[in-house]
Design a protein around this motif. Structure first.
Motif, PDB file in Angstrom:
ATOM      1  N   LYS A   1      -2.634   1.510  10.927  1.00 38.66           N
ATOM      2  CA  LYS A   1      -3.805   0.939  10.267  1.00 38.66           C
ATOM      3  C   LYS A   1      -4.541   2.013   9.459  1.00 38.66           C
ATOM      4  CE  LYS A   1      -6.201  -2.072  12.764  1.00 38.66           C
ATOM      5  NZ  LYS A   1      -6.817  -2.815  13.890  1.00 38.66           N
TER       6      LYS A   1
ATOM      7  N   ALA B   1     -11.130   0.355   9.916  1.00 43.43           N
ATOM      8  CA  ALA B   1      -9.715   0.409  10.295  1.00 43.43           C
ATOM      9  C   ALA B   1      -9.489  -0.068  11.723  1.00 43.43           C
ATOM     10  CB  ALA B   1      -9.172   1.821  10.114  1.00 43.43           C
TER      11      ALA B   1
ATOM     12  N   ILE C   1      -2.742   3.280   5.947  1.00 45.59           N
ATOM     13  CA  ILE C   1      -2.838   2.577   4.665  1.00 45.59           C
ATOM     14  C   ILE C   1      -4.256   2.084   4.357  1.00 45.59           C
ATOM     15  CG2 ILE C   1      -0.397   1.962   4.651  1.00 45.59           C
ATOM     16  CD1 ILE C   1      -1.250  -0.902   5.339  1.00 45.59           C
ATOM     17  N   TRP C   2      -5.210   2.464   5.183  1.00 47.91           N
ATOM     18  CA  TRP C   2      -6.603   2.079   4.942  1.00 47.91           C
ATOM     19  C   TRP C   2      -7.089   2.698   3.631  1.00 47.91           C
ATOM     20  CZ3 TRP C   2      -9.839  -1.370   6.942  1.00 47.91           C
ATOM     21  CH2 TRP C   2     -11.193  -1.278   6.603  1.00 47.91           C
ATOM     22  N   GLN C   3      -7.872   1.939   2.857  1.00 44.27           N
ATOM     23  CA  GLN C   3      -8.435   2.451   1.611  1.00 44.27           C
ATOM     24  C   GLN C   3      -9.934   2.187   1.556  1.00 44.27           C
ATOM     25  OE1 GLN C   3      -6.335   0.577  -1.626  1.00 44.27           O
ATOM     26  NE2 GLN C   3      -4.499   1.806  -1.318  1.00 44.27           N
ATOM     27  N   ASP C   4     -10.627   3.037   0.804  1.00 39.12           N
ATOM     28  CA  ASP C   4     -12.051   2.801   0.575  1.00 39.12           C
ATOM     29  C   ASP C   4     -12.202   1.409  -0.028  1.00 39.12           C
ATOM     30  OD1 ASP C   4     -12.701   5.330   1.455  1.00 39.12           O
ATOM     31  OD2 ASP C   4     -12.775   6.201  -0.556  1.00 39.12           O
TER      32      ASP C   4
ATOM     33  N   ARG D   1       0.826  -1.206   0.000  1.00 38.54           N
ATOM     34  CA  ARG D   1       0.000   0.000   0.000  1.00 38.54           C
ATOM     35  C   ARG D   1       0.859   1.254   0.000  1.00 38.54           C
ATOM     36  NH1 ARG D   1      -5.439  -0.779   1.966  1.00 38.54           N
ATOM     37  NH2 ARG D   1      -6.165  -2.527   0.714  1.00 38.54           N
ATOM     38  N   LYS D   2       2.034   1.137   0.574  1.00 39.17           N
ATOM     39  CA  LYS D   2       2.922   2.291   0.680  1.00 39.17           C
ATOM     40  C   LYS D   2       4.346   1.769   0.724  1.00 39.17           C
ATOM     41  CE  LYS D   2       4.061   6.161   3.715  1.00 39.17           C
ATOM     42  NZ  LYS D   2       3.745   6.909   4.926  1.00 39.17           N
TER      43      LYS D   2
ATOM     44  N   TYR E   1      -7.732  -6.802  11.256  1.00 36.92           N
ATOM     45  CA  TYR E   1      -6.995  -6.018  10.249  1.00 36.92           C
ATOM     46  C   TYR E   1      -5.688  -5.563  10.882  1.00 36.92           C
ATOM     47  CZ  TYR E   1      -5.756  -1.697   7.707  1.00 36.92           C
ATOM     48  OH  TYR E   1      -5.096  -0.708   7.033  1.00 36.92           O
TER      49      TYR E   1
ATOM     50  N   ASP F   1     -11.957  -1.370   1.737  1.00 39.77           N
ATOM     51  CA  ASP F   1     -11.353  -2.365   2.621  1.00 39.77           C
ATOM     52  C   ASP F   1     -12.369  -3.020   3.549  1.00 39.77           C
ATOM     53  OD1 ASP F   1      -8.847  -2.100   1.531  1.00 39.77           O
ATOM     54  OD2 ASP F   1      -8.026  -0.892   3.156  1.00 39.77           O
TER      55      ASP F   1
ATOM     56  N   THR G   1      -1.270  -4.913   3.876  1.00 42.86           N
ATOM     57  CA  THR G   1      -2.391  -5.235   4.758  1.00 42.86           C
ATOM     58  C   THR G   1      -2.601  -6.738   4.775  1.00 42.86           C
ATOM     59  OG1 THR G   1      -4.040  -5.123   3.002  1.00 42.86           O
ATOM     60  CG2 THR G   1      -3.587  -3.088   4.188  1.00 42.86           C
TER      61      THR G   1
END
Length: 145
Positions: free
Chosen positions: A94, A110, A97-100, A38-39, A115, A102, A49
């Motif tokens: 958490k 999150a 790097i959370w994304q829509d 994610r990053k 998770y 998830d 994740t």
């Protein structure tokens, strides 16, 4: 390799899949395909994740030695990075790097206890291209965020 961070960074950024290695309780290597990180921070630090309840998390908690591999099958080149893996369950990482979307995997958002974030920190690597391999030490390259 003139600029490992640029060359390897571009290879990594174009891949949708990463292969992640861990060590099981019997000392054998285990490999798994994962979604791309994610990053990343240069070619030293990568964030993924996963489920806190996963086998991989249990393995990293027991033995933090790890590797990640990225393969560009079109040009038959790849890079393996060796280092350590941390399992992070704090809110800050958490959320970072959370994304829509998830919530499809983590319905609790999150804050979902299943998770977590895997933070890989590389120490060295091996780059394969043009039918030859080249080892490199990550400490020789500045990490650019």
């Amino acid at each position: 390799m003139r600029d490992a961070e640029k060359t390897i960074g571009l290879l990594i950024d174009k891949q949708k899949v990463a292969f992640m290695g861990s060590v099981d309780s019997d000392g054998f290597p285990n490999m798994k395909a994962m979604l791309a990180p994610r990053k990343r921070e240069g070619i030293r630090v990568f964030y993924f994740t996963t489920n806190t309840s996963s086998m991989r998390v249990a393995q990293y908690r027991q033995n933090d030695k790890a590797c990640i591999y990225f393969c560009d099958k079109r040009f038959f080149r790849g890079v393996m990075l060796k280092g350590t893996m941390e399992v992070l369950t704090d809110t800050e990482h958490k959320a970072m790097i959370w994304q829509d979307g998830d919530t499809m995997y983590y319905p609790g958002g999150a804050e979902d206890p299943d998770y977590c974030v895997l933070k890989f920190t590389a120490t060295c690597g091996r780059y394969y291209h043009n039918f030859s391999s080249e080892d490199f030490n990550i400490d020789n390259y500045e990490t650019k965020i």
